[in-house]
Design an enzyme around this catalytic site. Structure first.
Site, PDB file in Angstrom:
ATOM      1  CG  ASN A  10     113.294  23.752   3.672  1.00  0.00           C
ATOM      2  OD1 ASN A  10     113.111  24.378   2.628  1.00  0.00           O
ATOM      3  ND2 ASN A  10     113.166  24.307   4.866  1.00  0.00           N
ATOM      4  CE  LYS A  12     116.269  25.880   5.655  1.00  0.00           C
ATOM      5  NZ  LYS A  12     116.763  26.262   6.967  1.00  0.00           N
ATOM      6  CG  HIS A  96     110.772  26.369   7.748  1.00  0.00           C
ATOM      7  ND1 HIS A  96     111.682  27.344   8.083  1.00  0.00           N
ATOM      8  CD2 HIS A  96     111.451  25.200   7.724  1.00  0.00           C
ATOM      9  CE1 HIS A  96     112.876  26.772   8.245  1.00  0.00           C
ATOM     10  NE2 HIS A  96     112.755  25.473   8.031  1.00  0.00           N
ATOM     11  CD  GLU A  98     114.774  29.231   7.524  1.00  0.00           C
ATOM     12  OE1 GLU A  98     114.428  28.984   6.365  1.00  0.00           O
ATOM     13  OE2 GLU A  98     115.664  28.581   8.116  1.00  0.00           O
ATOM     14  CD  GLU A 167     112.621  21.897  10.440  1.00  0.00           C
ATOM     15  OE1 GLU A 167     113.467  21.281   9.802  1.00  0.00           O
ATOM     16  OE2 GLU A 167     112.166  22.989  10.074  1.00  0.00           O
ATOM     17  N   GLY A 173     120.262  25.246  11.027  1.00  0.00           N
ATOM     18  CA  GLY A 173     121.364  25.952  10.387  1.00  0.00           C
ATOM     19  C   GLY A 173     122.478  26.342  11.337  1.00  0.00           C
ATOM     20  CB  SER A 211     122.157  20.926  12.626  1.00  0.00           C
ATOM     21  OG  SER A 211     122.208  22.351  12.571  1.00  0.00           O
TER      22      SER A 211
HETATM   23  P1  PGA Z   1     119.149  22.755   8.511  1.00  0.00           P
HETATM   24  O1  PGA Z   1     117.665  23.279   8.190  1.00  0.00           O
HETATM   25  O2  PGA Z   1     119.180  21.273   8.181  1.00  0.00           O
HETATM   26  O3  PGA Z   1     120.046  23.564   7.606  1.00  0.00           O
HETATM   27  O4  PGA Z   1     119.401  22.992   9.954  1.00  0.00           O
HETATM   28  C1  PGA Z   1     116.529  22.499   8.485  1.00  0.00           C
HETATM   29  C2  PGA Z   1     115.274  23.246   8.100  1.00  0.00           C
HETATM   30  O5  PGA Z   1     115.237  24.467   8.255  1.00  0.00           O
HETATM   31  O6  PGA Z   1     114.275  22.657   7.632  1.00  0.00           O
END
Ligand code: PGA
Length: 250
Positions: A10, A12, A96, A98, A167, A173, A211
């Site tokens: 992903n 983003k 997601h 976000e 998630e 993140g 992460s």
């Molecule tokens: P990350 O993001 O691996 O940077 O924690 C995962 C995601 O948001 O799909």
């Protein structure tokens, strides 16, 4: 539990058409298709076409990060399922964290997006997960089940096409990862929910995200309950992504 693991990137709001192409020149120089895994990439909408073009000779799947539920119309800034499909996407992320927490997307909207994706021929990857406050209050499964409820009423054949990405919001993140055991507990409950809702048992695919890095991917995907990973930050560097997608499963 599925026969093929899914390694999904992903990106983003990172890597435009030029950045995505440069990434793929690098990544594809060492990429080898493997029978035990699938690689999926979710680039920014503006880079969809260039990624599709670059991976056309491979088995890599490309998806949108978000779609609108309506077929077309006055929705400034939005992309329809048909437009994503026309650009070559075969999947889309839905809900997601976000989208939910930064853009205020509701369960009602994720439900409509899942149905629009299914009707338009895209595989929906529905993202679910709890915040740290919800986890500490012991509400993880209550939250996850509420987010899954949008799938209620779908036919078994439709449920079979959906991929779930668990998630935990506190792991995205942040460098904090759920332990493989903690993730497995939630995955098992999601699987039970999906089966009770009518999903044919062997078809339910549940990825872990939050992460995921070259250093922890092997432990995560070696759990029987974890059918793959959805990776943000560590998928942006071609070497790191090559390491993750090439991880040894022995
Ligand atoms: P990350 O993001 O691996 O940077 O924690 C995962 C995601 O948001 O799909």
């Amino acid at each position: 539990m599925s026969d093929k693991l899914i390694f999904a990137a992903n990106w983003k709001m990172q890597l435009g058409p030029a950045g995505a192409s440069a990434f793929l020149v690098d990544y594809l120089s060492s990429y080898v298709a493997r029978a035990d895994r699938e690689v999926w990439i979710f680039p920014a909408a503006v880079a969809l076409s260039s990624v599709v073009e670059r991976v056309a000779h491979t088995e890599i799947r490309v998806g949108a990060q978000n779609v609108h539920w309506e077929l077309a119309g006055a929705f400034t800034g939005e992309m329809s399922v048909a437009m994503a499909a026309e650009a070559g996407a075969t999947a889309t992320l839905v809900g997601h964290s976000e989208r939910r927490h930064v853009f205020g997307e509701t369960d009602g909207e994720t439900g409509k997006k899942v149905r629009a994706a299914l009707e338009g021929g895209l595989t929906p990857m529905l993202c679910v997960g709890e915040t740290i406050e919800q986890r500490e209050a012991g509400e993880t499964m209550k939250v996850v089940v509420r987010q899954l409820e949008v799938l209620r009423g779908l036919e078994p054949a439709a449920l079979a096409r959906i991929v779930i990405a668990y998630e935990p919001v506190w792991a995205i993140g942040t460098g904090r990862t759920a332990t493989p055991t903690d993730a497995s507990v939630v995955h098992a409950e999601i699987r039970t929910w999906m089966r009770a809702a009518g999903a044919p048992a062997p078809t339910v695919r549940i990825l872990y995200g939050g992460s995921v890095k070259p250093g922890n991917v092997a432990d995560l995907v070696s759990e029987a309950e974890i059918d793959g990973v959805l990776v943000g930050g560590a998928s942006l560097d071609a070497r790191s992504w090559a390491h993750i997608t090439g991880v040894s499963l022995d």
